[in-house]
Motif scaffolding. Structure first.
Motif, PDB file in Angstrom:
ATOM      1  N   PRO A 196      33.961  60.980  38.237  1.00  0.00           N
ATOM      2  CA  PRO A 196      34.020  60.543  36.984  1.00  0.00           C
ATOM      3  C   PRO A 196      34.333  59.109  37.164  1.00  0.00           C
ATOM      4  N   ALA A 197      33.565  58.350  35.976  1.00  0.00           N
ATOM      5  CA  ALA A 197      33.785  56.801  36.069  1.00  0.00           C
ATOM      6  C   ALA A 197      35.043  56.522  35.901  1.00  0.00           C
ATOM      7  N   GLN A 198      35.557  55.573  36.598  1.00  0.00           N
ATOM      8  CA  GLN A 198      36.848  54.891  36.416  1.00  0.00           C
ATOM      9  C   GLN A 198      36.917  53.575  35.739  1.00  0.00           C
ATOM     10  N   GLU A 199      38.112  52.788  35.848  1.00  0.00           N
ATOM     11  CA  GLU A 199      38.158  51.503  35.163  1.00  0.00           C
ATOM     12  C   GLU A 199      37.697  50.444  36.009  1.00  0.00           C
ATOM     13  N   PRO A 200      37.077  49.629  35.593  1.00  0.00           N
ATOM     14  CA  PRO A 200      36.886  48.185  36.705  1.00  0.00           C
ATOM     15  C   PRO A 200      38.081  47.626  37.003  1.00  0.00           C
ATOM     16  N   PHE A 201      37.953  46.643  37.802  1.00  0.00           N
ATOM     17  CA  PHE A 201      39.073  45.965  38.326  1.00  0.00           C
ATOM     18  C   PHE A 201      38.614  44.754  39.142  1.00  0.00           C
ATOM     19  N   ASN A 202      39.621  43.822  39.349  1.00  0.00           N
ATOM     20  CA  ASN A 202      39.046  42.250  39.873  1.00  0.00           C
ATOM     21  C   ASN A 202      39.856  42.243  40.985  1.00  0.00           C
ATOM     22  N   VAL A 203      39.407  41.496  41.961  1.00  0.00           N
ATOM     23  CA  VAL A 203      40.063  41.433  43.442  1.00  0.00           C
ATOM     24  C   VAL A 203      40.257  39.960  43.621  1.00  0.00           C
ATOM     25  N   LEU A 217      40.378  38.445  55.617  1.00  0.00           N
ATOM     26  CA  LEU A 217      41.023  38.048  54.425  1.00  0.00           C
ATOM     27  C   LEU A 217      41.683  39.254  53.921  1.00  0.00           C
ATOM     28  N   ILE A 218      43.070  39.028  53.562  1.00  0.00           N
ATOM     29  CA  ILE A 218      43.984  40.037  52.859  1.00  0.00           C
ATOM     30  C   ILE A 218      43.683  40.086  51.305  1.00  0.00           C
ATOM     31  N   VAL A 219      43.340  41.072  50.668  1.00  0.00           N
ATOM     32  CA  VAL A 219      43.085  41.054  49.378  1.00  0.00           C
ATOM     33  C   VAL A 219      43.924  42.036  48.529  1.00  0.00           C
ATOM     34  N   GLU A 220      43.863  41.794  47.269  1.00  0.00           N
ATOM     35  CA  GLU A 220      44.519  42.774  46.341  1.00  0.00           C
ATOM     36  C   GLU A 220      44.092  42.657  44.697  1.00  0.00           C
ATOM     37  N   GLY A 221      44.524  43.452  44.090  1.00  0.00           N
ATOM     38  CA  GLY A 221      43.925  43.317  42.576  1.00  0.00           C
ATOM     39  C   GLY A 221      44.588  42.077  42.173  1.00  0.00           C
ATOM     40  N   ALA A 222      43.756  41.296  41.190  1.00  0.00           N
ATOM     41  CA  ALA A 222      43.804  40.045  40.806  1.00  0.00           C
ATOM     42  C   ALA A 222      45.146  40.208  39.761  1.00  0.00           C
ATOM     43  N   THR A 223      45.557  41.087  39.012  1.00  0.00           N
ATOM     44  CA  THR A 223      46.495  41.449  38.349  1.00  0.00           C
ATOM     45  C   THR A 223      47.222  42.638  38.417  1.00  0.00           C
ATOM     46  N   GLU A 224      48.469  43.013  37.973  1.00  0.00           N
ATOM     47  CA  GLU A 224      49.029  44.050  38.194  1.00  0.00           C
ATOM     48  C   GLU A 224      48.311  45.284  37.706  1.00  0.00           C
ATOM     49  N   ALA A 225      47.757  44.991  36.593  1.00  0.00           N
ATOM     50  CA  ALA A 225      46.840  46.098  36.215  1.00  0.00           C
ATOM     51  C   ALA A 225      45.493  46.393  36.941  1.00  0.00           C
ATOM     52  N   ASP A 226      45.098  45.513  37.731  1.00  0.00           N
ATOM     53  CA  ASP A 226      43.954  45.516  38.624  1.00  0.00           C
ATOM     54  C   ASP A 226      44.721  46.409  39.801  1.00  0.00           C
ATOM     55  N   ALA A 241      42.318  30.353  53.169  1.00  0.00           N
ATOM     56  CA  ALA A 241      42.855  31.089  51.948  1.00  0.00           C
ATOM     57  C   ALA A 241      43.150  30.201  50.801  1.00  0.00           C
ATOM     58  N   ALA A 242      43.551  29.034  50.816  1.00  0.00           N
ATOM     59  CA  ALA A 242      43.664  28.006  49.641  1.00  0.00           C
ATOM     60  C   ALA A 242      42.438  27.654  49.339  1.00  0.00           C
ATOM     61  N   ASP A 243      41.300  27.509  50.209  1.00  0.00           N
ATOM     62  CA  ASP A 243      39.965  26.913  49.719  1.00  0.00           C
ATOM     63  C   ASP A 243      39.339  28.283  49.006  1.00  0.00           C
ATOM     64  N   ILE A 244      39.619  29.500  49.314  1.00  0.00           N
ATOM     65  CA  ILE A 244      39.036  30.668  48.837  1.00  0.00           C
ATOM     66  C   ILE A 244      39.535  30.614  47.338  1.00  0.00           C
ATOM     67  N   ARG A 245      40.801  30.583  47.279  1.00  0.00           N
ATOM     68  CA  ARG A 245      41.440  31.042  46.164  1.00  0.00           C
ATOM     69  C   ARG A 245      41.153  29.729  44.917  1.00  0.00           C
ATOM     70  N   ASP A 246      40.669  28.623  45.601  1.00  0.00           N
ATOM     71  CA  ASP A 246      40.520  27.612  44.501  1.00  0.00           C
ATOM     72  C   ASP A 246      38.828  27.617  44.047  1.00  0.00           C
ATOM     73  N   ARG A 247      38.040  28.159  44.879  1.00  0.00           N
ATOM     74  CA  ARG A 247      36.799  28.434  44.814  1.00  0.00           C
ATOM     75  C   ARG A 247      36.012  29.712  44.223  1.00  0.00           C
ATOM     76  N   ALA A 248      36.694  30.433  44.265  1.00  0.00           N
ATOM     77  CA  ALA A 248      36.464  31.864  44.082  1.00  0.00           C
ATOM     78  C   ALA A 248      37.909  32.707  43.457  1.00  0.00           C
ATOM     79  N   GLN A 249      38.439  32.401  42.388  1.00  0.00           N
ATOM     80  CA  GLN A 249      39.585  33.071  42.023  1.00  0.00           C
ATOM     81  C   GLN A 249      39.572  34.619  42.011  1.00  0.00           C
ATOM     82  N   VAL A 250      38.469  35.002  41.506  1.00  0.00           N
ATOM     83  CA  VAL A 250      38.167  36.684  41.453  1.00  0.00           C
ATOM     84  C   VAL A 250      36.756  36.863  42.355  1.00  0.00           C
TER      85      VAL A 250
END
Length: 240
Positions: free
Chosen positions: A124-131, A141-150, A204-213
């Protein structure tokens, strides 16, 4: 830079602290950095081709390649950049908890992929999420959901896949999401660690600055022969 200022994650790549062979050495890749035949399947979100995210990750990967120790790493192709959402099965991991409980461990990889594809056909279709990127390590790179909901949503996807496919890895609950740039052929000498710490912090800092999600494609069930290419067989839908 003192040892105390080095991240615990980086110290895992220290040759003096971990003289044993790196994980997957001799099965996934060889001493020359060539990837070996290791068929399996997986569920990943590929980086969107031609996206700002791909550009930023290519830049980061290039900085890894420019390091003096780059020859100690086996780099995967840019085209394979992805985040694994749920681990499938693989040739050299035919054992309980890593294999559907109702299927024989000697079933061929191709047959397993067919069975799993059939089971996932009605997923079944699931909710979208941001990383988002949290930090870097020598393999990527280590990544995780952009918010607690993600983060909750990503765990929900994993639970749903586990229920449909019939297995849960030992690290199912605390799996560390990541984007792989390379695999370690030979761990790092201690005198290389400070410059790697600086690189990882800057990347890591450069990526977070240029591609927050990160711009990622929807999850897809993929087959592979090695770590060079992940062929999408089934793309899953997000809820509208």
């Amino acid at each position: 830079m003192s040892v105390a200022s080095l991240s615990p994650d980086l110290l895992k790549y220290s040759k003096s602290r971990h003289p044993e062979p790196p994980p997957h050495f001799g099965t996934r890749f060889n001493a020359s950095g060539d990837f070996q035949y290791e068929p399996g399947n997986t569920i990943v979100c590929h980086v969107v081709e031609g996206s700002r995210t791909q550009e930023v990750l290519i830049d980061a990967r290039a900085r890894f390649l420019a390091m003096p120790e780059a020859k100690q790493l086996a780099f995967t192709p840019i085209s394979s950049l992805h985040m694994t959402l749920f681990q499938g099965i693989i040739e050299y991991r035919r054992k309980p908890l890593f294999w559907p409980t109702d299927l024989a461990h000697d079933t061929s990889i191709d047959e397993m992929t067919d069975v799993m594809l059939e089971r996932l056909g009605a997923f079944p279709a699931q909710e979208p999420f941001n990383v988002a990127v949290t930090h870097a390590r020598p393999t990527g790179l280590i990544v995780e959901g952009a918010t607690e909901a993600d983060r909750r949503t990503m765990r929900s996807w994993r639970d749903a896949f586990a229920d449909v496919l019939g297995y849960r890895h030992p690290d199912h609950e605390d799996y560390v999401f990541h984007v792989t740039f390379d695999y370690v052929i030979e761990r790092l000498e201690d005198d290389a660690l400070p410059r790697w710490q600086q690189l990882l912090d800057e990347v890591a800092a450069d990526i977070r600055d240029r591609a927050q999600v990160l711009e990622l494609n929807p999850p897809a069930f993929c087959s592979f022969d090695d770590m060079n290419h992940f062929e999408e067989l089934l793309v899953f839908d997000f809820k509208p």
